[in-house]
Design a protein around this motif. Structure first.
Motif, PDB file in Angstrom:
ATOM      1  N   SER A  12       0.828  -1.208   0.000  1.00  0.00           N
ATOM      2  CA  SER A  12       0.000   0.000   0.000  1.00  0.00           C
ATOM      3  C   SER A  12       0.860   1.255   0.000  1.00  0.00           C
ATOM      4  O   SER A  12       0.609   2.194  -0.760  1.00  0.00           O
ATOM      5  CB  SER A  12      -0.919   0.005   1.222  1.00  0.00           C
ATOM      6  N   ALA A  13       1.876   1.268   0.854  1.00  0.00           N
ATOM      7  CA  ALA A  13       2.776   2.429   0.896  1.00  0.00           C
ATOM      8  C   ALA A  13       3.523   2.584  -0.429  1.00  0.00           C
ATOM      9  O   ALA A  13       3.716   3.711  -0.921  1.00  0.00           O
ATOM     10  CB  ALA A  13       3.764   2.278   2.041  1.00  0.00           C
ATOM     11  N   VAL A  16       1.146   4.112  -3.047  1.00  0.00           N
ATOM     12  CA  VAL A  16       0.969   5.560  -2.836  1.00  0.00           C
ATOM     13  C   VAL A  16       2.209   6.315  -3.288  1.00  0.00           C
ATOM     14  O   VAL A  16       2.113   7.347  -3.968  1.00  0.00           O
ATOM     15  CB  VAL A  16       0.644   5.848  -1.354  1.00  0.00           C
ATOM     16  N   VAL A  19       2.373   6.389  -7.150  1.00  0.00           N
ATOM     17  CA  VAL A  19       1.447   7.372  -7.733  1.00  0.00           C
ATOM     18  C   VAL A  19       1.964   8.787  -7.495  1.00  0.00           C
ATOM     19  O   VAL A  19       1.927   9.628  -8.402  1.00  0.00           O
ATOM     20  CB  VAL A  19       0.027   7.186  -7.154  1.00  0.00           C
ATOM     21  N   ALA A  20       2.466   9.050  -6.293  1.00  0.00           N
ATOM     22  CA  ALA A  20       3.020  10.380  -6.008  1.00  0.00           C
ATOM     23  C   ALA A  20       4.228  10.670  -6.900  1.00  0.00           C
ATOM     24  O   ALA A  20       4.381  11.785  -7.410  1.00  0.00           O
ATOM     25  CB  ALA A  20       3.412  10.483  -4.540  1.00  0.00           C
ATOM     26  N   GLY A  38       9.079   3.945  -4.795  1.00  0.00           N
ATOM     27  CA  GLY A  38       7.748   3.387  -4.601  1.00  0.00           C
ATOM     28  C   GLY A  38       7.595   2.024  -5.245  1.00  0.00           C
ATOM     29  O   GLY A  38       7.024   1.106  -4.652  1.00  0.00           O
TER      30      GLY A  38
END
Length: 57
Positions: A12-13, A16, A19-20, A38
């Motif tokens: 999950s991290a 995120v 995407v960032a 990521g």
């Protein structure tokens, strides 16, 4: 906390952060390092979840 839960948190991290990083890559900012980090965290989370799931069988 078992390995499966740790893997889900890492995935999950990583999602995120990926995407960032993609957004920062398009916009002005340090996107490529965040994108790569990521994707690496997401891959590590996937590995932990797979290995942890096999150990529980």
């Amino acid at each position: 906390m078992n390995h499966s839960s740790i893997g889900v948190v890492l995935m999950s991290a990583g999602a995120v952060a990926t995407v960032a990083g993609a957004l920062m890559y398009v916009l002005p900012g340090p996107g490529l390092p965040v994108l790569v980090a990521g994707a690496t965290v997401m891959a590590a989370g996937t590995a932990v979840r797979i290995v942890g799931g096999r150990a529980n069988r």
